[in-house]
Enzyme design. Structure first.
Site, PDB file in Angstrom:
ATOM      1  N   HIS A 311       0.837  -1.200   0.000  1.00 43.06           N
ATOM      2  CA  HIS A 311       0.000   0.000   0.000  1.00 43.06           C
ATOM      3  C   HIS A 311       0.879   1.259   0.000  1.00 43.06           C
ATOM      4  CE1 HIS A 311      -3.310   2.685   1.472  1.00 43.06           C
ATOM      5  NE2 HIS A 311      -2.288   3.265   2.071  1.00 43.06           N
ATOM      6  N   GLU A 312       1.882   1.262   0.862  1.00 46.24           N
ATOM      7  CA  GLU A 312       2.775   2.433   0.946  1.00 46.24           C
ATOM      8  C   GLU A 312       3.574   2.615  -0.341  1.00 46.24           C
ATOM      9  OE1 GLU A 312       2.446   4.579   3.258  1.00 46.24           O
ATOM     10  OE2 GLU A 312       1.139   3.340   4.497  1.00 46.24           O
ATOM     11  N   HIS A 315       1.558   4.426  -2.865  1.00 42.42           N
ATOM     12  CA  HIS A 315       1.574   5.897  -2.779  1.00 42.42           C
ATOM     13  C   HIS A 315       2.739   6.470  -3.574  1.00 42.42           C
ATOM     14  CE1 HIS A 315      -1.683   6.711  -0.133  1.00 42.42           C
ATOM     15  NE2 HIS A 315      -1.198   6.014   0.880  1.00 42.42           N
ATOM     16  N   GLU A 389      -5.856   7.062  -1.177  1.00 44.57           N
ATOM     17  CA  GLU A 389      -5.869   5.843  -0.357  1.00 44.57           C
ATOM     18  C   GLU A 389      -6.487   4.681  -1.129  1.00 44.57           C
ATOM     19  OE1 GLU A 389      -4.213   5.455   2.327  1.00 44.57           O
ATOM     20  OE2 GLU A 389      -3.669   7.576   2.267  1.00 44.57           O
ATOM     21  N   ASP A 393      -4.570   1.259  -2.086  1.00 43.28           N
ATOM     22  CA  ASP A 393      -5.162  -0.048  -1.770  1.00 43.28           C
ATOM     23  C   ASP A 393      -5.238  -0.905  -3.034  1.00 43.28           C
ATOM     24  OD1 ASP A 393      -5.475   0.596   0.866  1.00 43.28           O
ATOM     25  OD2 ASP A 393      -7.648   0.920   0.784  1.00 43.28           O
TER      26      ASP A 393
HETATM   27 ZN    ZN Z   1      -2.174   5.288   2.568  1.00 46.15          ZN
END
Ligand code: ZN
Length: 446
Positions: A311-312, A315, A389, A393
């Site tokens: 997930h990170e 980003h 977000e 995801d």
């Molecule tokens: Zn996040």
């Protein structure tokens, strides 16, 4: 002050980010201020402060009323009844406490504004110095210290009573005090020189100071983005490399697959302050880092942790970090431009009880008058952040595993007793992360 704009966190939602956008009409309003009587300006300032206070309380209230006792199917197997009831109580207690502390801060500030307290302090300090720079530093130093001192009882109650009661608090009195001292130190080392430079440019360059200070601010934001995890964070926490073992092996395989360097992944001792877990991405270019809390590692399986990491990385791959950086600079530039329309307006100082043009007084007036605009931009930033977000995801689902991410999010949510049914309006205004159920649905889709 720095962490919200610089890092993208996994779960924690912060309240609005500061910042602006929507030029002509807004500038017109701030120009018109130059022709208003001080009493009218004070009335506008008090009206804005009151309305934003009432609006916040209303949102808190409807969010509290939205609480439901049923457990949604998606997380039913993760929550036991007792834990869920505790989560509801935790939220109620936090909100009630926030009603109290907000009321206290609001009435105190309103009284100070109404009775010209800021102007009184300004006139008092002018007895001792002619330098506008020294005066501004002393003024904000005193304001910051005194507002911290009067709110310390609330901070202590929040950490050592409420968080303690629900088993989250790990902060010792010693950490609490040293955090405060380091916070002051940072204010002196970073905040004071920036403030001094701003006032210097305001005095020397005149209304076009905002162009020059924009360049300095952009440089500063860039520097903080680059070095937050290597300079600021180590003052408060210990950062270590990922230890050898199964987790590292699992992460190694993933980071090779998506081409993200492993030596940019660190572990932080979050357990020093709270049992709540988190992870975040920070920095740009070579200085990029993903930081996992030790509390996260303790509570999750390896595949959940890789999913969180994915997930990170999402980003980063989706360029959220770079865009965040660009947007924060645009906001600061606009804010400085608006400041340049107000900083030389003597009536603002007089509205706050001063008896001559004073930069610190005008900065205070500016902060309040600008609040509706920064509220609106904050809203857009939160919307953008929630969209990001979902994208991160989705990235984790595509490159690793949606199921593992969903499990990680559920565990995180149960552990931190997060709100399962936040009111949609509250989410709209305050959440930088979509609520758990929305995220789970999005991960399930497709
Ligand atoms: Zn996040």
């Amino acid at each position: 002050m720095f962490s919200t704009s610089i890092t993208l966190q996994l779960l924690v939602h912060s309240k609005t980010l500061k910042g602006p956008f929507c030029p002509n009409l807004i500038s017109a309003f701030f120009v018109v201020l130059n022709f208003m009587e001080p009493t009218t300006i004070l009335a506008i300032i008090l009206a804005i402060a009151t309305l934003s206070y009432l609006f916040d309380q209303l949102l808190d209230y409807i969010n509290l009323k939205a609480q439901r006792t049923d457990i949604p199917d998606e997380v039913a197997s993760f929550y036991d009844r007792e834990k869920y009831v505790a989560a509801l109580r935790y939220h109620r207690e936090l909100t009630n406490f926030s009603f109290l502390s907000s009321a206290f801060s609001f009435f105190l500030s309103a009284l100070i504004l109404l009775f010209g307290g800021f102007g009184w302090l300004d006139s008092l300090l002018r007895i001792y110095t002619d330098s506008e720079i020294l005066l501004t530093l002393a003024f904000f130093g005193i304001i910051a210290m005194s507002s911290d001192i009067v709110t310390i009882p609330f901070q202590i109650y929040g950490t050592f009573v409420i968080e303690e009661k629900y088993g989250f608090n790990k902060t010792t009195i010693k950490t609490f005090i040293s955090d405060k001292l380091k916070g002051y130190l940072l204010g002196v080392v970073i905040g004071a020189p920036l403030m001094a430079l701003l006032i210097y440019l305001v005095q020397v360059i005149g209304p076009s100071f905002w162009i020059w200070f924009s360049i300095i601010a952009a440089g500063f934001i860039f520097f903080m983005n680059m070095f937050y995890t290597s300079l600021i964070l180590p003052l408060f926490n210990k950062l270590t490399e990922l230890p050898d073992g199964e987790l590292k092996t699992a992460i190694e395989a993933f980071s090779r697959k998506v081409n993200f360097p492993l030596d940019n992944i660190f572990v932080i001792d979050g357990s020093k302050r709270s049992s709540k877990a988190n992870a975040f991405f920070s920095g740009i270019g070579k200085k990029k880092k993903i930081v996992l809390y030790d509390t996260l590692i303790q509570k999750h399986t390896n595949d959940e942790l890789v999913a969180v990491l994915a997930h990170e990385v999402g980003h980063f791959k989706k360029k959220h970090i770079v865009w965040g950086f660009v947007l924060s600079i645009i906001q600061v530039v606009f804010m400085l431009f608006v400041l340049s329309l107000m900083i030389y307006n003597e009536n603002l100082s007089i509205a706050l009880g001063g008896n001559q043009l004073s930069f610190p007084l005008n900065l205070i007036a500016f902060t309040i008058l600008f609040a509706p605009i920064s509220g609106i931009t904050g809203l857009f930033m939160s919307m953008l952040s929630r969209k990001n977000e979902f994208e991160a995801d989705a990235y984790a689902r595509e490159t690793y595993s949606g199921a593992a991410l969903a499990r990680a999010l559920k565990t995180l949510s149960v552990d931190s007793l997060s709100n399962l049914y936040p009111h949609p309006l509250y989410v709209f205004f305050h959440y930088s992360h979509p609520p758990l159920l929305k995220r789970l649905h999005a991960i399930d889709r497709k």
